[in-house]
Design an enzyme around this catalytic site. Sequence first.
Site, mmCIF file in Angstrom:
data_model
loop_
_atom_site.group_PDB
_atom_site.id
_atom_site.type_symbol
_atom_site.label_atom_id
_atom_site.label_comp_id
_atom_site.label_asym_id
_atom_site.label_seq_id
_atom_site.Cartn_x
_atom_site.Cartn_y
_atom_site.Cartn_z
ATOM 1 N N HIS A 159 8.568 3.994 -6.227
ATOM 2 C CA HIS A 159 7.858 4.108 -5.183
ATOM 3 C C HIS A 159 8.741 5.811 -4.626
ATOM 4 C CE1 HIS A 159 8.142 4.726 -0.651
ATOM 5 N NE2 HIS A 159 6.672 4.576 -1.187
ATOM 6 N N HIS B 205 2.544 2.757 1.308
ATOM 7 C CA HIS B 205 3.897 2.479 0.713
ATOM 8 C C HIS B 205 2.724 1.364 -0.723
ATOM 9 C CE1 HIS B 205 7.780 0.104 -0.083
ATOM 10 N NE2 HIS B 205 7.015 -0.957 -0.055
ATOM 11 N N HIS C 95 10.121 -0.318 -7.446
ATOM 12 C CA HIS C 95 10.120 0.025 -5.879
ATOM 13 C C HIS C 95 11.490 1.267 -5.198
ATOM 14 C CE1 HIS C 95 7.853 -3.067 -3.348
ATOM 15 N NE2 HIS C 95 8.236 -2.918 -2.838
ATOM 16 N N ASP D 10 1.598 -3.825 -2.680
ATOM 17 C CA ASP D 10 3.407 -4.165 -2.202
ATOM 18 C C ASP D 10 3.724 -5.187 -2.746
ATOM 19 O OD1 ASP D 10 5.622 -3.670 -1.158
ATOM 20 O OD2 ASP D 10 5.195 -3.740 0.965
#
Length: 361
Positions: free
Chosen positions: A253, A267, A250, A167
């Site tokens: 994702h 995540h 992101h 992340d």
Amino acid sequence: MSNIIIAPGKYVQGKGELSKLGGYVEKLGAKPFILVSPSGMKRVKEPITRSFGATPLVFEEFCGECSKKEINRLIEKMGGCDVVIGVGGGKILDTVKAVAYYAKKPVVIVPTIASTDAPCSALSVIYTDEGVFEEYLFLPANPNLVLVDTDVVAAAPARLLVSGMGDALATYFEARAVKASDSGTCAGGKATNAAISLARLCYDTLIENGLRAKLAVERHVCTKAVENIIEANTFLSGIGFESGGLAAAHAVHNGLTVLEASHQFYHGEKVAFGTLVQLVLEEAPTEEIEEVVDFCLDVDLPVCLEDIGIIDPKPEEIMAVAEATCVPSETIHSMPFEVTADKVYAAIMGADALGRFYKDK
């Protein structure tokens, strides 16, 4: 648009800090409502209760998803509680931030893992009950207190710390893209030089400390490298993404959540692959891509679709991911050029090919 940087009211990190939680919280409320996972309840209920002394506490178990249904359930459970505490991983923390916002109460964040940069942010990522990304809930303020007990974090499985590195890996590259496009950030303005500097420090900390931290946590010890990575995953990445901005990584994702095969992965693991996709999309220098891939391979982060459960993907599946990545509300449109689903499809397949190539070398 103004340059804005935001942060939690107080950030506390160190060994044994969980035993001091009550002393920090007493300034915020007299009757805490504490959300914990069923497994976490066994580990943290006793030390938390002891830290509060005679203060009345209400514990509640998390149902597993940061969804509107769960948020509403918890608001009904709060009763007369006047401060909300979340103890656990990213989805618990996002949930309590939303609960505190709607209930108009202060919120305290106590991550037991360093697997995402969620703890410090004024943001909750809302999913459906089935785990599919639904929306970002932007909050008017960051948490009142973030408390990280590094002994607790170091005792968690190493994969969770590594997921946090995934992340955090996106932080600098996304902030750089947002700065180049002069786009706004989650903080409600343009990126400050301080936010960009913290994002860069986050990346440099990962490269310098990531492998050593992973090896140490596999032995369940908390070295200086582990302390540095916890700060990078939690604070540097938290401030860096929120006040520096989000871009393609992101958004990729979020697009990947349309494929059920990816749901078993964390995540940060999917964001790591999304970072590689972003670098391919923006035609980053080969040396930069190689540094990112080498780091991912060293710490066991995904570098290809197979690494996130997508084996022999069908073209229509990857196009569905690309289309979800490019919906009008997504952060990929903060890239400094026009982005289309066709370009994202090509970047996903290109990143997958690169990842496979480097794994086989």
